[in-house]
Design an enzyme around this catalytic site. Structure first.
Site, short mmCIF file in Angstrom:
data_model
loop_
_atom_site.label_atom_id
_atom_site.label_comp_id
_atom_site.label_asym_id
_atom_site.label_seq_id
_atom_site.Cartn_x
_atom_site.Cartn_y
_atom_site.Cartn_z
N GLU A 88 -4.48 3.04 -13.30
CA GLU A 88 -3.56 1.56 -12.39
C GLU A 88 -3.23 1.02 -13.51
OE1 GLU A 88 -5.78 3.47 -11.17
OE2 GLU A 88 -5.37 4.34 -9.53
N HIS A 135 -9.95 3.13 1.50
CA HIS A 135 -7.75 3.50 1.28
C HIS A 135 -7.37 3.58 2.52
CE1 HIS A 135 -10.20 6.68 -1.14
NE2 HIS A 135 -8.98 7.66 -1.57
#
Lengths: 324, 320
Positions: free
Chosen positions: A60, A127
């Site tokens: 990321e 998440h």
């Protein structure tokens, strides 16, 4: 008019923009042959090939960093951060680099970061977050959070065409919802709110995953004689305050709803903007917020549901505010 | 292959300008005339000059917080750099950036960076853009020994390797990450060894030998264009403190003096004299550099301050 899903709307926006502009390309984890963890990018590798639909490693920081560098060097990347919770790893590139290059150097960074947030899928604490407020607090970034397929497609096209870095928050729970989307091409402007439902008794400001249930609650309350005006900002920064303030002035009662946890959430910004405005003199009740619990999102289904406003909570809050 | 006289001369010009520029900053800070802090490149000039002189038109660089040397060697206007140090509107960043935020992206300099490791991702992205546009350009990612321990280095190196991007990672190993000696900050002897973990070549060279740096960069450039990333570790030394307030408690005066004897500028001059340059020619380069820096200071001091804080947060317009 045809109806398509939110996911399909996003896919169409990506495909259309890639067809019309060679400098637009996608990069992200599992977006190619897998088609994206939520299926959003299915079919795009087949049409555009691996040069323009780039599977990255799990990286990321480099996804955001390289997308920023590519944008500064003249491309128009659309980077995906699979779950918005992972955007924490991308923060330096987005906050310290992408957001600031134009301010310091006059360099355009035509970058879009698409990322999926929100709860309800049992994915739990790491998440399921709604982190849009963080990015609203960084001058130089634009933050968009559509609530319908129609808005998603038009706003994503606009975001890709915009010369600024845009964080485009998709809500994973909305991917399968259906909505009317024209066949003909259209683009929606960033920085413009939408009155999703006109009304006269209460202003309900909501966005993203909460908007559908807010509209349902508004319909239910109409049968009780309460007229709810639903205003969806669509773009959080830059915020289109004019219609929000006008609505608050008209109804005198404001309820702000978002899934993100309440404390220091974006609702606080909307509330303050209204309170500082000419609408203040017309308020008949304090501006209220109904938001996610100030907790991480737990796993167990009932617990998870209770972490964000449910439709009945919204109806209750609306009834309460008109009684004040 | 040996370096030509023209390239040697170009390198000396860069190195003398860098040295005079940095010494002038040191003077100005000591006199209380400059705001904030800065990170001087004194002693490391051969790396910037050797690498940048070997680049071709269109090649890009990303720099560090200690980046004035890279900027000068890459051709940035010293007047605009000095004006930026003085916070003036004519500064390369309009007075908004200061020492750690000098860039000229239109000319391939993606900027000095206040974030250690901030340039890693940017370099990979710029290289990706060059490759997608089918340009024969490389991107040099300057970074220090300290930055090689940042996660961003790992991610950038791996992605560049996997996508075979034209990035030349140039590590300026000056022995210290601020106050931490490089040997205490990692368990490998050379940062070039790390390249192997990503599947691309790494090489360690004497970073104070400008001609060597130049020649290795020429070869590396050719390799990178054909194959993908490479890491060139240049061993050098930071003569000045980390930043303006550094009291050098973490190293000895003996060490500093030992490296002063390996000053890259006299070293290059000796080579140039042996190659047929005259002492007069070399002195002229020094004098011109000093003059250029004086002019830069005057330009800066005569420049107005920037007005207005809110313009330019967002770019106007976009693609229709």
């Amino acid at each position: 008019m045809r109806t398509i899903t939110f996911a399909q709307a996003v896919r169409e926006a990506l495909a259309e923009e890639m067809r019309r502009d060679d400098s637009v390309f996608l990069m992200g984890e599992d977006i190619g042959i897998y088609g994206g963890t939520f299926g959003v990018t299915q079919g795009l590798l087949a049409e555009f090939g691996p040069e323009r639909v780039r599977d990255t490693t799990i990286t990321e920081a480099a996804i955001a960093g390289a997308a920023t560098g590519a944008a500064a060097a003249g491309m128009r990347p659309v980077a995906e951060i699979m779950f918005s919770d992972f955007i924490t790893i991308s923060m330096d590139s987005l906050v310290n680099q992408a957001a600031k290059l134009h301010y310091m150097f006059g360099t355009k960074v035509p970058l879009v970061v698409r990322t999926a947030g929100g709860s309800g899928t049992g994915a739990a604490c790491q998440h399921s977050q709604s982190l849009e407020a963080w990015f609203c607090h960084v001058p130089g970034l634009k933050v968009v959070m559509p609530s319908t397929p129609y808005d998603a497609k038009g706003l994503l096209k606009a975001a890709i065409r915009d010369d600024n870095p845009v964080i485009f928050f998709e809500t994973k729970r909305l991917y399968d919802i259906e909505g009317e989307v024209p066949e003909e091409e259209y683009v929606l402007p960033l920085g413009k709110a939408d009155i999703k439902r006109p009304g006269s008794d209460v202003t309900l400001v909501c966005y993203g995953g909460m908007a559908p249930r807010c509209l349902e609650a508004a319909e239910a309350l109409a049968t009780e004689g309460i007229s709810v005006e639903v205003v969806d900002p669509r773009t959080l920064t830059p915020l289109d305050t004019e219609p929000i303030i006008a609505s608050a002035k008209k109804t005198g009662r404001v309820l702000i709803i978002h899934e993100a946890c309440k404390t220091a959430g974006f609702g606080a910004e909307i509330s303050a903007a209204i309170a500082e405005s000419e609408a203040f003199a017309h308020l008949k009740a304090p501006i209220m917020r109904l938001c996610g619990a100030d907790t991480p999102i737990p796993f167990s289904p009932e617990l998870e549901r209770s972490a964000v406003p449910a439709r009945k909570d919204i109806e209750q809050a609306l009834r309460r505010i008109v009684q004040q | 292959m040996s370096i030509g006289k023209e390239s040697m001369a170009a390198m000396l010009v860069s190195m003398c300008r860098i040295r005079k520029f940095e010494e002038k900053l040191s003077e100005l800070f000591a006199a209380g005339m400059l705001h904030g802090t800065t990170h001087l490149y004194i002693g490391e000039e051969a790396v910037a000059a050797g690498v940048c002189t070997a680049l071709a038109q269109g090649d890009m660089i990303t720099s560090t917080h200690r980046g004035h040397g890279h900027c000068i060697a890459h051709g940035m206007d010293m007047n605009a750099m000095m004006a930026e140090m003085f916070g003036r509107a004519t500064g390369i960043a309009g007075g908004r950036g200061g020492s750690m935020h000098m860039a000229d992206i239109a000319h391939g300099n993606l900027g000095t960076n206040g974030i250690v490791g901030g340039g890693h991702g940017l370099a990979v992205g710029a290289a990706l853009a060059a490759k997608m546009k089918k340009q024969d350009h490389i991107v040099v990612c300057f970074f220090g020994d300290g930055a090689s321990n940042e996660g961003s280095f790992h991610e950038a190196a791996n992605l560049a390797a996997v996508w075979e991007l034209p990035v030349l990672f140039v590590c300026e190993n000056n022995g210290y990450g601020f106050s931490m000696a490089a040997c205490n900050a990692m368990r490998v002897e050379h940062i070039a060894q790390r390249a192997e973990s990503y599947g691309f070549p790494g090489k360690t060279i004497d970073g104070n030998d400008a001609a060597r740096v130049y020649e290795e960069t020429v070869a590396a450039r050719e390799y990178v264009l054909a194959n993908g990333p490479m890491l060139l570790e240049c061993l050098t030394y930071r003569i000045s403190g980390h930043s303006k307030s550094d009291k050098n408690a973490y190293r000895t005066q003996e060490e500093i003096e030992a490296w002063r004897c390996k000053d890259p500028i006299p070293f290059l001059k000796v080579m140039m004299l042996e190659s047929g340059f005259t002492r007069h020619e070399l002195d002229a380069v020094e004098a011109e550099a000093a003059q250029a820096v004086e002019e830069a200071v005057k330009f800066a001091q005569d420049s107005p301050y920037p007005q207005g804080i809110t313009q330019g947060v967002y770019a106007e317009g976009g693609r229709a």
